[in-house]
Design a protein around this motif. Structure first.
Motif, short mmCIF file in Angstrom:
data_model
loop_
_atom_site.label_atom_id
_atom_site.label_comp_id
_atom_site.label_asym_id
_atom_site.label_seq_id
_atom_site.Cartn_x
_atom_site.Cartn_y
_atom_site.Cartn_z
N ILE A 106 0.87 -1.18 0.00
CA ILE A 106 0.00 0.00 0.00
C ILE A 106 0.90 1.22 0.00
O ILE A 106 1.27 1.74 1.04
N ASP A 143 0.29 4.83 1.70
CA ASP A 143 0.48 5.04 3.13
C ASP A 143 1.83 5.67 3.46
O ASP A 143 2.04 6.13 4.57
N TYR A 144 2.75 5.65 2.50
CA TYR A 144 4.10 6.15 2.79
C TYR A 144 4.53 7.18 1.76
O TYR A 144 5.45 6.94 0.98
N ALA A 157 6.71 -8.24 4.85
CA ALA A 157 5.78 -8.39 5.98
C ALA A 157 6.55 -8.30 7.29
O ALA A 157 6.09 -7.69 8.25
N ASP A 158 7.77 -8.84 7.31
CA ASP A 158 8.61 -8.80 8.50
C ASP A 158 9.02 -7.37 8.84
O ASP A 158 9.23 -7.03 10.00
N ALA A 159 9.14 -6.53 7.80
CA ALA A 159 9.52 -5.14 8.02
C ALA A 159 8.33 -4.30 8.50
O ALA A 159 8.50 -3.14 8.84
N GLY A 160 7.13 -4.89 8.52
CA GLY A 160 5.96 -4.18 9.01
C GLY A 160 5.44 -3.14 8.03
O GLY A 160 4.90 -2.11 8.43
N ASN A 196 2.77 -1.88 5.31
CA ASN A 196 1.37 -2.17 5.04
C ASN A 196 1.21 -2.87 3.70
O ASN A 196 1.63 -2.35 2.67
N MET A 197 0.59 -4.04 3.73
CA MET A 197 0.42 -4.81 2.49
C MET A 197 -1.02 -5.31 2.38
O MET A 197 -1.65 -5.64 3.38
N ARG A 198 -1.50 -5.35 1.14
CA ARG A 198 -2.85 -5.89 0.92
C ARG A 198 -2.84 -7.40 1.09
O ARG A 198 -3.85 -8.00 1.44
N ASP A 199 -1.73 -8.02 0.80
CA ASP A 199 -1.63 -9.47 0.82
C ASP A 199 -0.15 -9.82 0.72
O ASP A 199 0.66 -8.98 0.37
N LEU A 200 0.20 -11.05 1.04
CA LEU A 200 1.55 -11.50 0.72
C LEU A 200 1.61 -11.78 -0.78
O LEU A 200 0.58 -11.80 -1.44
N PRO A 216 -0.66 -9.95 6.92
CA PRO A 216 -1.19 -9.17 5.79
C PRO A 216 -2.03 -10.06 4.87
O PRO A 216 -1.62 -11.17 4.54
N GLY A 217 -3.20 -9.57 4.50
CA GLY A 217 -4.07 -10.32 3.59
C GLY A 217 -5.12 -11.15 4.29
O GLY A 217 -6.07 -11.60 3.67
N ILE A 251 -7.79 -2.63 5.93
CA ILE A 251 -8.46 -2.01 4.79
C ILE A 251 -9.78 -2.72 4.57
O ILE A 251 -9.95 -3.89 4.94
N THR A 274 -3.47 -5.41 7.23
CA THR A 274 -2.34 -5.04 6.39
C THR A 274 -1.01 -5.25 7.11
O THR A 274 0.03 -4.94 6.56
N LYS A 275 -1.06 -5.74 8.34
CA LYS A 275 0.18 -5.91 9.10
C LYS A 275 0.16 -7.21 9.87
O LYS A 275 -0.90 -7.80 10.09
N ASN A 313 5.39 -5.02 14.56
CA ASN A 313 6.64 -4.48 14.03
C ASN A 313 6.32 -3.22 13.24
O ASN A 313 5.17 -2.81 13.14
N GLY A 314 7.34 -2.61 12.68
CA GLY A 314 7.11 -1.44 11.84
C GLY A 314 7.79 -0.20 12.38
O GLY A 314 8.21 -0.15 13.52
N ARG A 356 2.45 13.94 7.06
CA ARG A 356 3.05 13.16 5.98
C ARG A 356 3.34 13.96 4.72
O ARG A 356 3.92 13.46 3.78
#
Lengths: 239, 224
Positions: A105, A108-109, A140-143, A145-149, B13-14, B29, B38-39, B56-57, B127
């Motif tokens: 996503i 978001d950034y 995903a490990d970095a945190g 935001n993702m819609r899916d893997l 995520p997902g 979302i 998403t996380k 995390n993040g 932002r």
């Protein structure tokens, strides 16, 4: 002329993956990382970011940019590979970036860069698929935001037979290699390449086979992440 | 639906957190009538909406947050402070010297120099620009002694605990004074032994933030 269930060089069944293991969070200095062993492939992915964009003119005011570098170590192949980034590596960096981009996503950034570094320590066939699996686990490990893997797997045609997960020898002797990447929860395809010729029927079969391979790899990605974050409890996903 | 119960589960995520008409609050979302995480984190489904508490993040600055940072760079008009986020926090000269600030008259170095640490408050961030920070206020300003421990910023609420229970527990049992920055930096003040104990407690919270009976684990670690 299709012969049924002839022996593959590696001794695998036509719908059998190579041995795969994924580990998340292997590099302490990176924000997120993963190591995948995919048959003889050994690939490390590290994610940095979101962070400031350099050079500044590449910054986009309403979303992040993604930088992706796929690189093979000099010792990753049979004969020493020159450490410079080759034409092939530039191309694979691009397709991996475009395969991962739909899942992230980026809105978001804004004004940031997300950097993905992929190092191939040891190579075999299908390294781009393995790299995508590792990179999406690292994201995903970095945190981020993702819609899916994102999960990737190849199918192909070897000796007239449609097979899953083409390795290096099969890639060289076979008739076709078809790597795909998809978002496992929605089934949307983000990478699609086909090297060789397939008939309509063979194509349908190969796509179906590659999707089953992706399902198996998705479970392994989840296992790797839940091992790091939930002490092995596998989320809420029904098995 | 019950009004006060909160349902929790681990998500990635997902993952579909829940289906139906719910209000997405944070790190989720909405896609059709599904709420998707998403996380990686702990999903909370409450009467007022759905959120995912991430494990995390990177820290995202928010207005009025107290943060602990280190001066990374300075020019004639402002300091750039590393606050553990995507961008440097900008501390302007006028925020320190007041409206009469003039870069020719006031010496920037007399206040903060490169490498010095400070406690600051986020004045604004949306932002579109780098976050502006300020050091005027009680408890804010230059850090003169102590050491800084780091933890993932999303785990800061666990370090504080319910109504400050955890921070009180650590302070009373170790004799170490803690100042918490929302960006994941914690300032520790006290004797060597006290700081070591507190540092270990923070490390334990970092590793086991998602588990229950965290209080007991911290007590047993400190009293060892």
């Amino acid at each position: 002329m299709s012969k049924n269930n002839i022996e593959r060089i590696s001794g695998r069944a036509p719908d059998e993956l190579r041995n795969v293991s994924i580990k998340a969070g292997v590099i302490k200095n990176a924000d997120g990382s993963a190591l995948i062993e995919f048959g003889k492939n050994k690939i490390m992915a590290a994610v940095f970011g979101p962070k400031e964009v350099h050079p500044k003119h590449m910054m986009i005011s309403d979303r992040a940019i993604i930088k992706c570098r796929y690189h093979m170590m000099p010792f990753s192949t049979d004969t020493r590979k020159r450490p410079n980034i080759s034409r092939r590596e530039i191309e694979i960096s691009k397709v991996i970036r475009e395969a991962l981009q739909p899942a992230i996503i980026m809105e978001d950034y804004p004004r940031t860069a997300i950097e993905i570094y992929i190092e191939v320590l040891q190579s075999d066939g299908g390294s781009r698929c393995a790299a995508i699996n590792a990179a999406s686990t690292a994201l995903a490990d970095a945190g981020i935001n993702m819609r899916d893997l994102v999960t990737a797997c190849a199918a192909g045609k070897v000796d007239g037979q449609v097979v899953l997960d083409v390795d290096d020898t099969e890639d060289k002797t076979g008739e076709a290699d078809m790597p795909i990447a998809l978002l496992p929860n929605t089934g949307l395809i983000t990478l699609f390449q086909l090297d060789g010729n397939l008939s309509k029927e063979e194509f349908d079969k190969a796509l179906e086979l590659a999707k089953t391979g992706c399902d198996k790899l998705y479970k392994l990605q989840r296992d790797a992440l839940s091992e790091k974050y939930f002490d092995g409890k596998n989320g809420n996903k029904e098995e | 639906m019950k009004t006060n119960s909160v349902e929790r589960k681990y998500v990635m995520p997902g993952d579909v957190v829940i289906e139906g008409d719910h209000n997405p609050i944070a790190n989720v979302i909405k896609s059709g009538n599904k709420i998707i995480s998403t996380k990686i984190g702990m999903a909370e489904i409450a009467y007022n909406g759905v959120r995912v508490i991430p494990l995390n993040g990177t820290y995202i600055p928010r207005m009025d947050d107290v943060v602990i940072g280190k001066v990374a760079d300075m020019n004639g008009f402002a300091w750039e402070v590393d606050i553990n986020s995507w961008f440097f926090g900008i501390l302007t000269g006028s925020a320190v010297f007041g409206r009469q600030f003039s870069s020719s008259r006031d010496s920037m170095k007399s206040q903060f120099d490169k490498g010095e640490c400070l406690i600051a408050k986020i004045l604004s961030f949306d932002r579109t620009r780098d976050p502006l920070i300020s050091v005027s206020g009680p408890g804010l300003g230059k850090i003169k002694e102590g050491e800084i421990a780091y933890i993932t910023s999303s785990k800061i609420p666990r370090v504080i605990g319910k109504k400050g229970a955890m921070i009180k527990l650590i302070e009373e049992n170790t004799g170490c004074r803690m100042t918490i920055g929302q960006n994941g930096a914690i300032l520790l003040k006290g004797t060597d032994e006290a700081r070591t104990k507190a540092r270990n407690a923070i490390k334990l919270i970092g590793n086991q933030a998602h588990t229950s009976d965290l209080n007991d684990k911290v007590i047993s670690l400190i009293s060892k």
